[in-house]
Design an enzyme around this catalytic site. Structure first.
Site, PDB file in Angstrom:
ATOM      1  CE  LYS A 126      -4.052  -0.478   4.620  1.00  0.00           C
ATOM      2  NZ  LYS A 126      -5.424   0.017   4.736  1.00  0.00           N
ATOM      3  CG  HIS A 147      -2.093  -0.909   1.097  1.00  0.00           C
ATOM      4  ND1 HIS A 147      -2.002  -2.256   1.381  1.00  0.00           N
ATOM      5  CD2 HIS A 147      -3.374  -0.686   0.705  1.00  0.00           C
ATOM      6  CE1 HIS A 147      -3.174  -2.821   1.170  1.00  0.00           C
ATOM      7  NE2 HIS A 147      -4.034  -1.904   0.758  1.00  0.00           N
TER       8      HIS A 147
HETATM    9  P1  NAD Z   1      -7.260   9.746   4.786  1.00  0.00           P
HETATM   10  O1  NAD Z   1      -6.282   9.883   5.904  1.00  0.00           O
HETATM   11  O2  NAD Z   1      -6.940  10.369   3.470  1.00  0.00           O
HETATM   12  O3  NAD Z   1      -8.701  10.289   5.242  1.00  0.00           O
HETATM   13  C1  NAD Z   1      -9.264  10.083   6.503  1.00  0.00           C
HETATM   14  C2  NAD Z   1     -10.129  11.313   6.810  1.00  0.00           C
HETATM   15  O4  NAD Z   1     -10.926  11.025   7.965  1.00  0.00           O
HETATM   16  C3  NAD Z   1      -9.301  12.576   7.133  1.00  0.00           C
HETATM   17  O5  NAD Z   1      -9.730  13.643   6.288  1.00  0.00           O
HETATM   18  C4  NAD Z   1      -9.654  12.858   8.599  1.00  0.00           C
HETATM   19  O6  NAD Z   1      -9.678  14.248   8.901  1.00  0.00           O
HETATM   20  C5  NAD Z   1     -11.042  12.242   8.688  1.00  0.00           C
HETATM   21  N1  NAD Z   1     -11.511  11.925  10.056  1.00  0.00           N
HETATM   22  C6  NAD Z   1     -10.801  11.547  11.141  1.00  0.00           C
HETATM   23  N2  NAD Z   1     -11.627  11.339  12.192  1.00  0.00           N
HETATM   24  C7  NAD Z   1     -12.891  11.591  11.757  1.00  0.00           C
HETATM   25  C8  NAD Z   1     -14.180  11.552  12.380  1.00  0.00           C
HETATM   26  N3  NAD Z   1     -14.327  11.203  13.660  1.00  0.00           N
HETATM   27  N4  NAD Z   1     -15.281  11.874  11.625  1.00  0.00           N
HETATM   28  C9  NAD Z   1     -15.144  12.229  10.329  1.00  0.00           C
HETATM   29  N5  NAD Z   1     -13.943  12.275   9.681  1.00  0.00           N
HETATM   30  C10 NAD Z   1     -12.841  11.961  10.390  1.00  0.00           C
HETATM   31  O7  NAD Z   1      -7.462   8.162   4.615  1.00  0.00           O
HETATM   32  P2  NAD Z   1      -7.982   7.381   3.307  1.00  0.00           P
HETATM   33  O8  NAD Z   1      -6.816   6.966   2.485  1.00  0.00           O
HETATM   34  O9  NAD Z   1      -9.116   8.130   2.686  1.00  0.00           O
HETATM   35  O10 NAD Z   1      -8.520   6.033   3.980  1.00  0.00           O
HETATM   36  C11 NAD Z   1      -9.591   6.056   4.897  1.00  0.00           C
HETATM   37  C12 NAD Z   1      -9.886   4.635   5.358  1.00  0.00           C
HETATM   38  O11 NAD Z   1     -10.402   3.866   4.257  1.00  0.00           O
HETATM   39  C13 NAD Z   1      -8.662   3.856   5.853  1.00  0.00           C
HETATM   40  O12 NAD Z   1      -9.031   3.076   6.973  1.00  0.00           O
HETATM   41  C14 NAD Z   1      -8.303   2.960   4.678  1.00  0.00           C
HETATM   42  O13 NAD Z   1      -7.626   1.778   5.051  1.00  0.00           O
HETATM   43  C15 NAD Z   1      -9.692   2.651   4.161  1.00  0.00           C
HETATM   44  N6  NAD Z   1      -9.782   2.171   2.776  1.00  0.00           N
HETATM   45  C16 NAD Z   1     -10.742   1.264   2.536  1.00  0.00           C
HETATM   46  C17 NAD Z   1     -10.964   0.814   1.255  1.00  0.00           C
HETATM   47  C18 NAD Z   1     -12.069  -0.172   1.008  1.00  0.00           C
HETATM   48  O14 NAD Z   1     -12.275  -0.597  -0.149  1.00  0.00           O
HETATM   49  N7  NAD Z   1     -12.809  -0.574   2.033  1.00  0.00           N
HETATM   50  C19 NAD Z   1     -10.168   1.268   0.194  1.00  0.00           C
HETATM   51  C20 NAD Z   1      -9.166   2.215   0.476  1.00  0.00           C
HETATM   52  C21 NAD Z   1      -8.993   2.675   1.774  1.00  0.00           C
END
Ligand code: NAD
Length: 220
Positions: free
Chosen positions: A131, A127
């Site tokens: 991450k 990744h």
């Molecule tokens: P990122 O760090 O870019 O975004 C996370 C966001 O969440 C940030 O903007 C942060 O300010 C916000 N945040 C933190 N606490 C919060 C709260 N209590 N309420 C609302 N917002 C809040 O991360 P990302 O790359 O977008 O990934 C997010 C998650 O998605 C990770 O856990 C990642 O592993 C997961 N993910 C899942 C899939 C899937 O297919 N299920 C695919 C890619 C990533």
């Protein structure tokens, strides 16, 4: 619907995808980075919340949404879905998928099938370097599904690689006498997850079992 984590990489992509879908309406974006609270987002006629935040807030967000009668689709990884077992029987549903990419779901299914026929396996998940969790939710779920399918096989160890330039990739390598089988999936961009996210948003309100984990349950 509303998106929690709307300022993040996945949240922004999900907001764009919802705006492009004719049958869905984005009513709110929640994210501390935008100064927008989840409470406000839930109070705007929201029917479904999509959560792409951080492991420790996904569980709390789901409880807050369900208490407000809002269904939840969780893509956030790095927490134990068992932490949402207390929401079984609640008036709003919860759907969780560690990976919304159709190819990744197929990779997990093929790995599960192969595990029944080959004695050992290892998983390499790769990744981008921002991450926060390791091993990835997809790798942990792949290992769990393979162990379920082949209880005699040692649980596949997981190796995590974090490098700039990567998005989300996984290889499952199975070994047997004088042969190996490699099953690999690559997500080259975050759009790859969006058809799965939109499918879950459309279906979460009609689940017969909740909380439900895994996109495979929604694919017919
Ligand atoms: P990122 O760090 O870019 O975004 C996370 C966001 O969440 C940030 O903007 C942060 O300010 C916000 N945040 C933190 N606490 C919060 C709260 N209590 N309420 C609302 N917002 C809040 O991360 P990302 O790359 O977008 O990934 C997010 C998650 O998605 C990770 O856990 C990642 O592993 C997961 N993910 C899942 C899939 C899937 O297919 N299920 C695919 C890619 C990533």
């Amino acid at each position: 619907m509303a998106v929690a984590g709307a300022a993040g990489r996945m949240g922004e992509t999900a907001c764009r995808a919802v705006k492009q879908a004719e049958d869905l309406e984005l009513v709110a974006r929640a994210d501390p980075a935008l100064g927008a609270s989840l409470g406000e987002a839930l109070g705007q006629g929201t029917e479904v919340l999509v959560d792409f935040t951080v492991p420790y807030s996904a569980v709390a967000n789901a409880h807050e949404a369900v208490a407000a009668g809002v269904h939840v689709v969780i893509g956030t990884t790095g927490f134990d879905p068992g932490e949402l077992d207390d929401l079984r029987g609640a008036p709003a549903n919860v759907f969780i998928a560690p990976n919304f990419a159709i190819g990744a779901v197929l990779m997990m299914q093929f790995a599960q099938q192969a595990a029944r026929h080959m004695p050992k396996a290892e998983i390499i998940e790769l990744h981008h370097d921002r991450k926060v969790d390791r091993p990835s939710g997809t790798a942990a779920r792949t290992a769990a599904l393979m162990s379920e399918a082949a209880p005699a096989m040692p649980r596949p160890p997981i190796h995590s690689v974090r490098l700039p330039g990567l998005v989300a990739h996984q290889e499952v390598i199975l070994g047997a006498l004088e042969q190996t089988l490699t099953i690999r999936h690559d997500s080259f961009g975050r759009e790859s997850f969006m058809p799965g996210v939109l499918l879950a948003v459309r279906r979460v309100g009609t689940l017969e079992d909740s909380p439900l984990v895994g996109l495979e349950h929604l694919l017919t």
